[in-house]
Design a protein around this motif. Structure first.
Motif, mmCIF file in Angstrom:
data_model
loop_
_atom_site.group_PDB
_atom_site.id
_atom_site.type_symbol
_atom_site.label_atom_id
_atom_site.label_comp_id
_atom_site.label_asym_id
_atom_site.label_seq_id
_atom_site.Cartn_x
_atom_site.Cartn_y
_atom_site.Cartn_z
ATOM 1 N N LEU A 253 0.925 -1.137 -0.060
ATOM 2 C CA LEU A 253 0.139 -0.165 0.008
ATOM 3 C C LEU A 253 1.049 1.226 0.137
ATOM 4 C CD1 LEU A 253 -2.853 -1.112 2.476
ATOM 5 C CD2 LEU A 253 -3.191 -0.336 0.093
ATOM 6 N N LEU A 254 2.112 1.222 0.553
ATOM 7 C CA LEU A 254 3.139 2.393 0.792
ATOM 8 C C LEU A 254 3.866 2.377 -0.483
ATOM 9 C CD1 LEU A 254 3.349 2.784 4.596
ATOM 10 C CD2 LEU A 254 2.037 4.193 3.125
ATOM 11 N N GLU A 255 3.951 1.260 -1.174
ATOM 12 C CA GLU A 255 4.932 1.060 -2.129
ATOM 13 C C GLU A 255 6.375 1.192 -1.580
ATOM 14 O OE1 GLU A 255 3.164 3.926 -5.004
ATOM 15 O OE2 GLU A 255 2.392 2.392 -6.219
ATOM 16 N N LEU A 256 6.485 0.563 -0.910
ATOM 17 C CA LEU A 256 7.863 0.527 0.010
ATOM 18 C C LEU A 256 9.190 -0.025 -0.828
ATOM 19 C CD1 LEU A 256 7.036 0.545 3.700
ATOM 20 C CD2 LEU A 256 7.352 2.502 2.309
ATOM 21 N N THR A 257 10.159 0.412 -0.691
ATOM 22 C CA THR A 257 11.427 -0.212 -1.380
ATOM 23 C C THR A 257 12.293 -0.414 0.005
ATOM 24 O OG1 THR A 257 12.606 1.454 -1.829
ATOM 25 C CG2 THR A 257 10.996 1.031 -3.456
ATOM 26 N N GLU A 258 13.604 -1.221 -0.535
ATOM 27 C CA GLU A 258 14.642 -1.646 0.583
ATOM 28 C C GLU A 258 15.302 -0.032 0.918
ATOM 29 O OE1 GLU A 258 16.508 -4.369 2.273
ATOM 30 O OE2 GLU A 258 14.312 -4.449 2.130
ATOM 31 N N ASP A 259 15.079 0.843 0.062
ATOM 32 C CA ASP A 259 15.625 2.258 0.589
ATOM 33 C C ASP A 259 14.578 2.924 1.667
ATOM 34 O OD1 ASP A 259 17.558 1.943 -1.563
ATOM 35 O OD2 ASP A 259 16.520 3.120 -2.976
ATOM 36 N N ASP A 260 13.461 2.490 1.801
ATOM 37 C CA ASP A 260 12.784 3.039 2.834
ATOM 38 C C ASP A 260 12.651 2.216 4.116
ATOM 39 O OD1 ASP A 260 11.346 4.918 0.963
ATOM 40 O OD2 ASP A 260 10.493 3.026 0.124
ATOM 41 N N LYS A 261 13.965 1.394 4.043
ATOM 42 C CA LYS A 261 14.012 0.567 5.422
ATOM 43 C C LYS A 261 14.747 1.041 6.644
ATOM 44 C CE LYS A 261 14.081 -3.987 4.977
ATOM 45 N NZ LYS A 261 14.473 -5.292 4.563
ATOM 46 N N PHE A 262 14.059 1.077 7.647
ATOM 47 C CA PHE A 262 14.986 1.731 8.915
ATOM 48 C C PHE A 262 15.974 0.612 9.395
ATOM 49 C CE2 PHE A 262 15.462 1.466 13.663
ATOM 50 C CZ PHE A 262 15.877 2.714 13.794
ATOM 51 N N ARG A 263 17.053 1.070 9.391
ATOM 52 C CA ARG A 263 18.158 0.245 10.037
ATOM 53 C C ARG A 263 18.708 0.563 11.217
ATOM 54 N NH1 ARG A 263 18.759 -3.339 5.749
ATOM 55 N NH2 ARG A 263 18.119 -2.262 3.436
ATOM 56 N N LEU A 264 18.800 -0.233 12.130
ATOM 57 C CA LEU A 264 19.706 -0.035 13.398
ATOM 58 C C LEU A 264 21.102 0.591 13.034
ATOM 59 C CD1 LEU A 264 18.062 -2.504 15.666
ATOM 60 C CD2 LEU A 264 17.613 -0.322 15.719
ATOM 61 N N PRO A 265 21.794 1.275 14.014
ATOM 62 C CA PRO A 265 23.125 1.670 13.805
ATOM 63 C C PRO A 265 24.169 0.512 13.553
ATOM 64 C CG PRO A 265 22.317 2.808 15.875
ATOM 65 C CD PRO A 265 21.104 1.700 15.291
ATOM 66 N N ASN A 266 24.134 -0.633 13.974
ATOM 67 C CA ASN A 266 25.123 -1.746 13.693
ATOM 68 C C ASN A 266 24.660 -2.438 12.526
ATOM 69 O OD1 ASN A 266 22.730 -3.139 14.569
ATOM 70 N ND2 ASN A 266 23.726 -4.331 16.088
ATOM 71 N N GLU A 267 23.561 -1.924 11.799
ATOM 72 C CA GLU A 267 23.155 -2.448 10.500
ATOM 73 C C GLU A 267 23.704 -1.468 9.318
ATOM 74 O OE1 GLU A 267 19.181 -4.874 10.861
ATOM 75 O OE2 GLU A 267 18.970 -2.884 11.441
ATOM 76 N N GLN A 268 23.984 -0.505 9.504
ATOM 77 C CA GLN A 268 24.194 0.440 8.604
ATOM 78 C C GLN A 268 25.523 0.628 8.030
ATOM 79 O OE1 GLN A 268 22.903 4.332 10.362
ATOM 80 N NE2 GLN A 268 21.066 3.781 10.469
#
Length: 268
Positions: A253-268
């Motif tokens: 519904l929100l047409e989300l992509t991987e670029d829209d994903k929240f990542r915790l500091p140790n994932e970035q």
């Protein structure tokens, strides 16, 4: 690339008072993650620290010593199991996590929509929709002013019906908040790096009449550059049965992509 459903960052165990379900154990949550091919899971039991004054009668027993009974969390070669919490913000803007505890949690979620807690999160008239909308906007500003490690903080169920139960009046409250207020808030959230939780009921996602109201804040958040994470908010084993269906609907519904994903500091 479409947003990959690989996590659930809002889950409760039997230690949360509103669960108290002997079957809702960390091991059961881990098994849910493995069965649904999730690679990251976060336990977020309700919590208000004993070092922070002002806990309600409900929060007082749910301190750090209580929720830490889940530690050490069970481990799996397939799933990264994180230790987090769902704290709260009282009517004065105080948040129940002291600085001394920031490093004890992988993730901290704060629900601005917990307006069902009369006298603790507000002193509003029971049936005053405009007053509740004004108070929610005030809470948005109080959250932005808080001293928090925003890079590992999420805003839980922003459009939750707990805003106002009666006759779906929570929808009226959400409708009263101007686009400009949402845009200001979510732009600041994006700049601070906090995550926005996607956590909507299946019946809401399938109701075309109310869906525009439910989706409007998230669409504005997306336009302002916010990042999103998924939370099932399960309190009982049966709650997770439709989680994947909900997650997929929200992503589409929100047409989300991987670029829209929240990542915790140790994932970035």
């Amino acid at each position: 690339m479409r947003f990959v459903i690989d996590h659930d960052l809002h889950m409760h165990s039997q230690l949360s008072d509103c669960s108290s379900d002997p079957l809702q154990t960390p091991q059961a949550l881990l098994e849910y993650a493995e069965e649904n091919n999730l690679s990251t899971l976060c336990l977020t039991d309700h919590y208000w620290d004993s070092l922070v004054p002002g806990a309600s009668w409900w929060y007082q027993p749910q301190n750090y010593d209580h929720i830490a009974k889940s530690l050490p969390l069970p481990r799996s070669s397939k799933v990264r199991f994180l230790f987090g919490c769902e704290t709260d913000m009282d009517k004065f803007g105080t948040i129940g996590v002291p600085k001394e505890r920031f490093d004890d949690f992988d993730f901290i979620i704060v629900p601005l929509s917990h307006l069902h807690m009369d006298t603790f999160t507000h002193d509003l008239p029971h049936d005053d929709v405009p007053a509740r909308a004004r108070h929610l906007m005030k809470r948005m500003e109080q959250f932005l002013a808080a001293d928090l490690p925003f890079g590992k903080v999420g805003i839980a169920h922003f459009t939750c019906s707990l805003i106002m139960y009666d006759e779906k009046r929570y929808l009226q409250v959400l409708d009263m908040i101007p686009d400009e207020a949402y845009a200001h808030f979510f732009k600041a959230c994006a700049e601070k790096g906090c995550g926005i939780e996607l956590n909507m009921e299946l019946k809401e996602l399938k109701d075309e009449q109310i869906l525009p109201t439910i989706l409007r804040p998230y669409r504005i958040a997306k336009a302002q550059g916010c990042k999103f994470y998924l939370g099932s908010d399960t309190h009982h084993p049966r709650d997770s049965e439709r989680a994947m269906e909900r997650f997929n609907l929200m992503v589409d519904l929100l047409e989300l992509t991987e670029d829209d994903k929240f990542r915790l500091p140790n994932e970035q």
